[in-house]
Design a protein around this motif. Structure first.
Motif, PDB file in Angstrom:
ATOM      1  N   PHE A   2     -37.189   3.606 -32.903  1.00  0.00           N
ATOM      2  CA  PHE A   2     -36.521   2.620 -32.055  1.00  0.00           C
ATOM      3  C   PHE A   2     -35.808   1.569 -32.901  1.00  0.00           C
ATOM      4  O   PHE A   2     -34.685   1.164 -32.603  1.00  0.00           O
ATOM      5  N   MET A   3     -36.455   1.117 -33.981  1.00  0.00           N
ATOM      6  CA  MET A   3     -35.840   0.110 -34.849  1.00  0.00           C
ATOM      7  C   MET A   3     -34.558   0.638 -35.467  1.00  0.00           C
ATOM      8  O   MET A   3     -33.557  -0.070 -35.577  1.00  0.00           O
ATOM      9  N   ARG A   4     -34.578   1.906 -35.872  1.00  0.00           N
ATOM     10  CA  ARG A   4     -33.366   2.507 -36.422  1.00  0.00           C
ATOM     11  C   ARG A   4     -32.277   2.536 -35.364  1.00  0.00           C
ATOM     12  O   ARG A   4     -31.115   2.232 -35.622  1.00  0.00           O
ATOM     13  N   TYR A   5     -32.668   2.858 -34.150  1.00  0.00           N
ATOM     14  CA  TYR A   5     -31.698   3.015 -33.062  1.00  0.00           C
ATOM     15  C   TYR A   5     -30.956   1.704 -32.815  1.00  0.00           C
ATOM     16  O   TYR A   5     -29.740   1.668 -32.713  1.00  0.00           O
ATOM     17  N   VAL A   6     -31.691   0.602 -32.710  1.00  0.00           N
ATOM     18  CA  VAL A   6     -31.053  -0.659 -32.351  1.00  0.00           C
ATOM     19  C   VAL A   6     -30.394  -1.339 -33.532  1.00  0.00           C
ATOM     20  O   VAL A   6     -29.511  -2.180 -33.368  1.00  0.00           O
ATOM     21  N   SER A   7     -30.804  -1.012 -34.768  1.00  0.00           N
ATOM     22  CA  SER A   7     -30.239  -1.695 -35.925  1.00  0.00           C
ATOM     23  C   SER A   7     -29.064  -0.945 -36.535  1.00  0.00           C
ATOM     24  O   SER A   7     -28.140  -1.554 -37.055  1.00  0.00           O
ATOM     25  N   VAL A   8     -29.066   0.387 -36.443  1.00  0.00           N
ATOM     26  CA  VAL A   8     -28.021   1.177 -37.086  1.00  0.00           C
ATOM     27  C   VAL A   8     -26.855   1.435 -36.138  1.00  0.00           C
ATOM     28  O   VAL A   8     -25.695   1.425 -36.563  1.00  0.00           O
ATOM     29  N   ASP A   9     -27.129   1.652 -34.861  1.00  0.00           N
ATOM     30  CA  ASP A   9     -26.059   1.923 -33.912  1.00  0.00           C
ATOM     31  C   ASP A   9     -25.366   0.608 -33.551  1.00  0.00           C
ATOM     32  O   ASP A   9     -25.958  -0.263 -32.927  1.00  0.00           O
ATOM     33  N   PRO A  10     -24.107   0.426 -33.956  1.00  0.00           N
ATOM     34  CA  PRO A  10     -23.429  -0.857 -33.723  1.00  0.00           C
ATOM     35  C   PRO A  10     -22.976  -1.040 -32.284  1.00  0.00           C
ATOM     36  O   PRO A  10     -22.520  -2.119 -31.927  1.00  0.00           O
ATOM     37  N   GLU A  11     -23.065   0.020 -31.471  1.00  0.00           N
ATOM     38  CA  GLU A  11     -22.549  -0.050 -30.102  1.00  0.00           C
ATOM     39  C   GLU A  11     -23.712  -0.020 -29.120  1.00  0.00           C
ATOM     40  O   GLU A  11     -24.366   0.998 -28.961  1.00  0.00           O
ATOM     41  N   THR A  12     -23.952  -1.135 -28.485  1.00  0.00           N
ATOM     42  CA  THR A  12     -25.049  -1.177 -27.526  1.00  0.00           C
ATOM     43  C   THR A  12     -24.631  -0.505 -26.225  1.00  0.00           C
ATOM     44  O   THR A  12     -23.469  -0.175 -26.012  1.00  0.00           O
ATOM     45  N   HIS A  13     -25.577  -0.322 -25.340  1.00  0.00           N
ATOM     46  CA  HIS A  13     -25.364   0.452 -24.125  1.00  0.00           C
ATOM     47  C   HIS A  13     -24.358  -0.219 -23.190  1.00  0.00           C
ATOM     48  O   HIS A  13     -24.240  -1.450 -23.162  1.00  0.00           O
ATOM     49  N   PRO A  14     -23.667   0.582 -22.378  1.00  0.00           N
ATOM     50  CA  PRO A  14     -22.760   0.004 -21.385  1.00  0.00           C
ATOM     51  C   PRO A  14     -23.516  -0.874 -20.392  1.00  0.00           C
ATOM     52  O   PRO A  14     -24.716  -0.706 -20.175  1.00  0.00           O
ATOM     53  N   ILE A  15     -22.788  -1.780 -19.785  1.00  0.00           N
ATOM     54  CA  ILE A  15     -23.380  -2.711 -18.831  1.00  0.00           C
ATOM     55  C   ILE A  15     -23.361  -2.092 -17.434  1.00  0.00           C
ATOM     56  O   ILE A  15     -22.314  -1.645 -16.956  1.00  0.00           O
ATOM     57  N   ASN A  16     -24.515  -2.071 -16.805  1.00  0.00           N
ATOM     58  CA  ASN A  16     -24.639  -1.599 -15.426  1.00  0.00           C
ATOM     59  C   ASN A  16     -24.469  -2.812 -14.504  1.00  0.00           C
ATOM     60  O   ASN A  16     -25.374  -3.641 -14.386  1.00  0.00           O
ATOM     61  N   ILE A  17     -23.311  -2.928 -13.867  1.00  0.00           N
ATOM     62  CA  ILE A  17     -23.033  -4.134 -13.097  1.00  0.00           C
ATOM     63  C   ILE A  17     -23.954  -4.227 -11.884  1.00  0.00           C
ATOM     64  O   ILE A  17     -24.360  -3.218 -11.309  1.00  0.00           O
ATOM     65  N   ASN A  18     -24.260  -5.460 -11.504  1.00  0.00           N
ATOM     66  CA  ASN A  18     -25.131  -5.672 -10.350  1.00  0.00           C
ATOM     67  C   ASN A  18     -24.375  -5.547  -9.036  1.00  0.00           C
ATOM     68  O   ASN A  18     -24.855  -4.926  -8.091  1.00  0.00           O
ATOM     69  N   LYS A  19     -23.176  -6.127  -8.990  1.00  0.00           N
ATOM     70  CA  LYS A  19     -22.442  -6.189  -7.732  1.00  0.00           C
ATOM     71  C   LYS A  19     -21.061  -5.569  -7.891  1.00  0.00           C
ATOM     72  O   LYS A  19     -20.297  -5.946  -8.773  1.00  0.00           O
ATOM     73  N   VAL A  20     -20.750  -4.626  -7.022  1.00  0.00           N
ATOM     74  CA  VAL A  20     -19.443  -3.965  -7.034  1.00  0.00           C
ATOM     75  C   VAL A  20     -18.465  -4.792  -6.202  1.00  0.00           C
ATOM     76  O   VAL A  20     -18.803  -5.278  -5.115  1.00  0.00           O
ATOM     77  N   ARG A  21     -17.257  -4.968  -6.717  1.00  0.00           N
ATOM     78  CA  ARG A  21     -16.230  -5.697  -5.978  1.00  0.00           C
ATOM     79  C   ARG A  21     -15.804  -4.907  -4.728  1.00  0.00           C
ATOM     80  O   ARG A  21     -15.999  -3.696  -4.660  1.00  0.00           O
ATOM     81  N   PRO A  22     -15.147  -5.563  -3.789  1.00  0.00           N
ATOM     82  CA  PRO A  22     -14.672  -4.848  -2.591  1.00  0.00           C
ATOM     83  C   PRO A  22     -13.601  -3.809  -2.890  1.00  0.00           C
ATOM     84  O   PRO A  22     -13.489  -2.813  -2.179  1.00  0.00           O
ATOM     85  N   GLU A  23     -12.789  -4.049  -3.936  1.00  0.00           N
ATOM     86  CA  GLU A  23     -11.733  -3.081  -4.239  1.00  0.00           C
ATOM     87  C   GLU A  23     -11.399  -3.081  -5.727  1.00  0.00           C
ATOM     88  O   GLU A  23     -11.603  -4.077  -6.437  1.00  0.00           O
ATOM     89  N   TYR A  24     -10.885  -1.925  -6.179  1.00  0.00           N
ATOM     90  CA  TYR A  24     -10.424  -1.721  -7.553  1.00  0.00           C
ATOM     91  C   TYR A  24      -9.122  -0.938  -7.477  1.00  0.00           C
ATOM     92  O   TYR A  24      -8.828  -0.279  -6.468  1.00  0.00           O
ATOM     93  N   ASP A  25      -8.374  -0.969  -8.559  1.00  0.00           N
ATOM     94  CA  ASP A  25      -7.177  -0.129  -8.604  1.00  0.00           C
ATOM     95  C   ASP A  25      -7.558   1.345  -8.646  1.00  0.00           C
ATOM     96  O   ASP A  25      -7.002   2.169  -7.913  1.00  0.00           O
ATOM     97  N   PHE A  26      -8.498   1.678  -9.507  1.00  0.00           N
ATOM     98  CA  PHE A  26      -8.922   3.072  -9.678  1.00  0.00           C
ATOM     99  C   PHE A  26     -10.435   3.167  -9.533  1.00  0.00           C
ATOM    100  O   PHE A  26     -11.173   2.341 -10.068  1.00  0.00           O
ATOM    101  N   ILE A  27     -10.868   4.181  -8.820  1.00  0.00           N
ATOM    102  CA  ILE A  27     -12.296   4.499  -8.745  1.00  0.00           C
ATOM    103  C   ILE A  27     -12.472   5.887  -9.363  1.00  0.00           C
ATOM    104  O   ILE A  27     -11.849   6.859  -8.926  1.00  0.00           O
ATOM    105  N   VAL A  28     -13.313   5.974 -10.382  1.00  0.00           N
ATOM    106  CA  VAL A  28     -13.621   7.250 -11.041  1.00  0.00           C
ATOM    107  C   VAL A  28     -15.024   7.658 -10.610  1.00  0.00           C
ATOM    108  O   VAL A  28     -15.989   6.912 -10.807  1.00  0.00           O
ATOM    109  N   ILE A  29     -15.130   8.841 -10.027  1.00  0.00           N
ATOM    110  CA  ILE A  29     -16.412   9.347  -9.524  1.00  0.00           C
ATOM    111  C   ILE A  29     -17.009  10.291 -10.555  1.00  0.00           C
ATOM    112  O   ILE A  29     -16.493  11.383 -10.789  1.00  0.00           O
TER     113      ILE A  29
END
Length: 626
Positions: free
Chosen positions: A37-64
Motif C-alpha cells: 500500500f505504501m508503494r502504491y500511494v507514494s510511487v503512483d503520482p496520479e491519485t484516483h478520480p473523484i467520485n462526485i457527490n451531486k450530479v448537475r441537472p444538465e451537461y453538454d455530453f453524457i458518456v455512459i
C-alpha cells in the motif's frame, strides 16, 4: 501510520471483493501488505478520480460507461474547456489488488464483474463441460471497465481487418487511417519498439513487455522459429509470427484506461465522474427522434440528467445493445414483445461475434520451470514486486507469449492469420479452485481430467479462432433493466470454425514437439473428457468433442451495434458512429465493429474511443489531429 494501520487500509480498499487479498497473495506477514500500500500511494503520482457527490441537472455530453472506450471519450471531450462532460459508471473504482498483473484472474467473479453467462445452447453444442452448459462472460463493472479485468495484452489486430471495414462502406476506418489513433494513445516503454514507425511515446496509455518471464517463454519463440515463423513485433508491419507479449502495464502494475486517461485529468472542473450509476434508459423525444438525456439509478435512487449536445453510449458489446433496446432502439419484433415503443427499428444485438478456442489444452514438462502458485507466492516474490516493480507478479495474467499462425484455411497471402496462440507457462492446475470458479468447469470433469496432474509441471496454449463464421445475438429477456439479456453466441454453427480450430490445435501440438520444448521433455496431456473417450486422441472427432466441451473464450464480444453505410440493412450506427434514426446519440465501443478484429480487442476499443472523440469534436466545429 503504522504498518498494521496501512494493512487495514489495503483491506478497506478491497472490501466487497469475493476474496481476501492477503490470503490470495500468500503474503502471510502483515507488513508485506503494508509495504504494498505504501508503494502504491507514494510511487503512483496520479491519485484516483473523484467520485462526485451531486450530479448537475444538465451537461453538454453524457458518456455512459467508463470502460476501455468510455474513459477515453470522457477524457478527450473534456479537453474542450467550455464543454461540460458527465461520465456515468455502474461500478466503483479499481484498487491496489486489481493493480497486480498476475492477479488478473481474481478480478473476475468479483464486485468488479457483471458476471454475465451465456444462455444454454439449443442449436449448436458448446460449453458442455461447464455447470449448466453456460460459459461465463466476465465484463468490467468498474471504472476502467474490462481493462481492469483483462490480462492486459496489447494487440491491435491486422491491417486487413480495418481495410475490410473501409471496403464495406465505412470511410475513415482503413488501417492507415486508424494507425495514428493507436499511436496517439501509446507511451511505449520498450526502446526497441518505441523507435519504430509503428509505435510512439508520450501518450496516456503505457505499453511494454513484462520485466519477468520463465525460461519457457524463450522456448516458445525458438519453437516458432523452428516451425518457419519469424520472431517479430506482431503490432508492427506484419502480424504473422511469434512474439513476447506486450501489455498495458506501468511500473510493473496494470495500466487500465481509468489510470491512463482519467487520473491525469481528475481535477478538470468540466469533467464529472459519477460512479455506482447504472443507466436504465436513454431518453429520446418521440417526435423529434433526438436523445436529450439519461435515466440512471444511484445509491438506490432514480436520477435524470439532461444532455444538451450528445449522449455517448460506451457500455460495451452487451451493455450498449441492452440499453438501446430498453430505450426503444432495436428490432421491432423483440421490442413489441415487451411493449417497448419503437423509436428506431434497427438490428441491435445482432451480429454478436467472439473469439473462441479450446480451454485446458495442457502439456507436461519434467523440469521446474512453470508458473506455479506454491513457487511464486512467497515473501521474496512479493518484496521484489513491492520494492523493485519486477518479478513474477508483473506477469501479464500469466500470458508470456503470443503467436499468429496460418492454417490451411487462412488466405493464401499468409498475411492474415486465422489462429492466435496465447502461451502461458501454467495451466488449470496452477490455482485449480480459482480457474474452476472463473470457467465454471464442472467439478466432476476437473477431477477426472485435470486433478491427476496436481503435482506436475504444466504449460498451456490457448488456440483462438480469429475470424469466426458463427455469430449470435444479445436479446432482451425483460423490460426490467436489472434483468440481464440473453447472450446467445451460437458458437460452432459453422463447421469451418471447428475445422480451423482443429488445425490450430495441431499447430500447437507442433510447438510442444519442437526441439526447443523437447529439451524440457514436453508432451501433451491425453486424458480425455468423459464424453470424448470413444474417440482416438488427435482425430478430428476427438478435437471437435473437446471443443464443444471445454469451449473457452477470453471475453472479446463485439459487433452488436454494427457500423455500416445506410445501404447495409444490418447497420446500427453510421461510419461516424451516430445511431441511425436517432439524433444526438452515438455508440462508441467494441459493439460498433462490423467484423471482429484479428486479435485481442482492448487496444482496438481504445482506438475507437480516440477516433470517435475526434469525430465528435469535428462535428461540433473543432479542429482535430490529422
Amino acid at each position: 501510520m503504522s504498518l498494521l494501520a496501512v494493512a487495514g487500509q489495503v483491506a478497506h480498499y478491497a472490501v466487497g471483493l469475493s476474496f481476501n487479498p492477503l490470503a490470495i497473495l500468500g503474503l502471510v506477514p502483515v507488513f508485506a501488505a503494508g509495504l504494498m500500500f505504501m508503494r502504491y500511494v507514494s510511487v503512483d503520482p496520479e491519485t484516483h478520480p473523484i467520485n462526485i457527490n451531486k450530479v448537475r441537472p444538465e451537461y453538454d455530453f453524457i458518456v455512459i460507461g467508463g470502460g476501455s472506450a468510455g474513459a477515453v471519450v470522457a477524457s478527450r471531450l473534456s479537453e474542450v474547456e467550455n464543454w461540460t462532460v458527465l461520465l456515468l459508471e455502474a461500478g466503483g473504482d479499481e484498487n491496489e489488488v486489481s493493480d497486480i498483473p498476475t492477479l488478473s484472474g481474481y478480478m473476475q467473479m468479483s464486485q468488479f464483474d457483471w458476471m454475465y453467462q451465456t444462455t444454454p445452447p439449443t442449436e449448436s453444442a458448446y460449453c458442455l463441460a461447464m455447470i449448466g452448459d453456460r460459459c461465463n462472460w466476465p465484463r468490467g463493472k468498474v471504472l476502467g471497465g474490462s481493462s481492469v479485468l483483462n490480462a492486459m495484452i496489447y494487440v491491435r489486430g491486422n491491417r486487413h481487418d480495418y481495410d475490410q471495414w473501409a471496403a464495406q462502406g465505412n470511410p475513415g476506418w482503413s488501417y492507415d487511417e486508424v494507425l495514428p489513433y493507436f499511436m496517439k494513445s501509446e507511451d511505449n516503454r520498450n526502446p526497441y519498439l518505441a523507435k519504430t514507425a509503428y509505435h510512439s511515446t508520450g501518450g496516456y496509455l503505457t505499453v511494454q513487455e513484462s520485466p519477468w518471464r520463465t525460461p519457457l517463454s524463450i522456448a516458445f519463440l525458438q519453437a516458432g522459429k523452428e516451425m518457419g515463423y519469424q520472431i517479430r513485433d506482431c503490432n508492427g508491419e506484419m502480424q504473422t509470427g511469434f512474439m513476447l507479449s506486450q501489455g498495458t502495464i506501468r511500473r510493473g502494475s496494470r495500466c487500465s484506461t481509468a489510470k491512463a486517461f482519467l487520473r491525469p485529468v481528475r481535477n478538470r472542473p468540466n469533467l464529472h465522474i459519477a460512479m455506482y450509476s447504472q443507466v436504465t434508459k436513454v431518453m429520446i423525444d418521440k417526435k423529434t427522434k433526438m436523445a436529450y438525456g439519461v435515466k440512471f439509478m444511484r445509491y438506490g435512487r432514480p436520477h435524470f440528467v439532461k444532455a444538451t449536445k450528445e449522449v455517448v453510449l460506451s457500455a460495451g458489446a452487451i451493455g450498449s445493445p441492452h440499453i438501446l433496446m430498453l430505450s426503444g432502439v432495436g428490432p421491432k419484433e423483440d421490442l413489441d414483445q415487451f411493449k417497448i415503443p419503437v423509436i428506431s427499428n434497427l438490428k441491435v444485438g445482432h451480429n454478436l461475434q467472439d473469439h473462441i478456442g479450446l480451454g485446458g489444452l495442457t502439456f507436461v514438462v519434467d523440469e521446474p520451470v512453470t508458473f506455479t502458485k506454491t513457487r511464486y507466492q512467497t515473501m521474496q516474490v512479493a518484496l521484489e514486486y513491492i520494492l523493485r516493480e519486477r518479478g513474477p507478479m508483473t506477469s501479464l495474467g500469466g500470458v508470456e507469449g503470443l503467436a499468429f499462425v496460418n492454417t490451411k484455411y487462412a488466405p493464401e497471402s499468409g498475411t492474415w492469420p486465422d489462429i492466435q496462440f496465447h502461451f502461458a507457462p501454467s495451466s488449470i492446475n496452477s490455482d485449480p479452485d480459482q480457474v474452476r470458479k472463473i470457467t465454471g468447469l464442472r467439478d466432476s470433469i476437473y477431477n477426472t481430467v485435470y486433478k491427476p496432474l496436481k503435482n506436475s509441471e504444466t504449460w498451456t496454449i490457448l488456440p483462438l479462432l480469429l475470424r469466426p463464421r458463427s455469430s449470435g445475438w444479445i436479446k432482451l429477456r425483460s423490460k426490467d433493466p436489472n434483468v440481464y439479456p440473453d447472450i446467445i453466441p451460437n458458437y460452432f454453427t459453422h463447421k469451418e470454425d471447428i475445422l480451423t480450430l482443429t488445425e490450430g490445435i495441431r499447430i500447437a501440438l507442433n510447438v510442444s514437439a519442437s526441439k526447443a520444448f523437447q529439451r524440457f521433455g514436453s508432451r501433451p496431456h491425453k486424458i480425455p473428457f468423459p464424453a470424448c473417450r470413444e474417440y482416438e486422441f488427435d482425430t478430428d472427432e476427438y478435437w471437435e468433442c473437446s471443443l464443444r466441451h471445454f469451449t473457452f473464450t477470453i471475453y472479446h464480444p463485439t459487433s452488436t451495434c454494427k457500423m455500416g453505410p445506410p445501404s447495409d440493412p444490418d447497420s446500427v450506427v453510421d461510419p461516424r458512429l451516430r445511431v441511425y434514426g436517432v439524433g444526438k446519440l452515438r455508440v462508441v465501443d467494441a459493439s460498433i465493429m462490423p467484423n471482429i478484429v484479428s486479435g485481442n480487442t482492448n487496444a482496438p476499443t481504445i482506438m475507437i474511443g480516440e477516433k470517435a472523440s475526434d469525430m465528435i469534436k469535428e462535428d461540433w466545429g473543432f479542429r482535430v489531429m490529422r
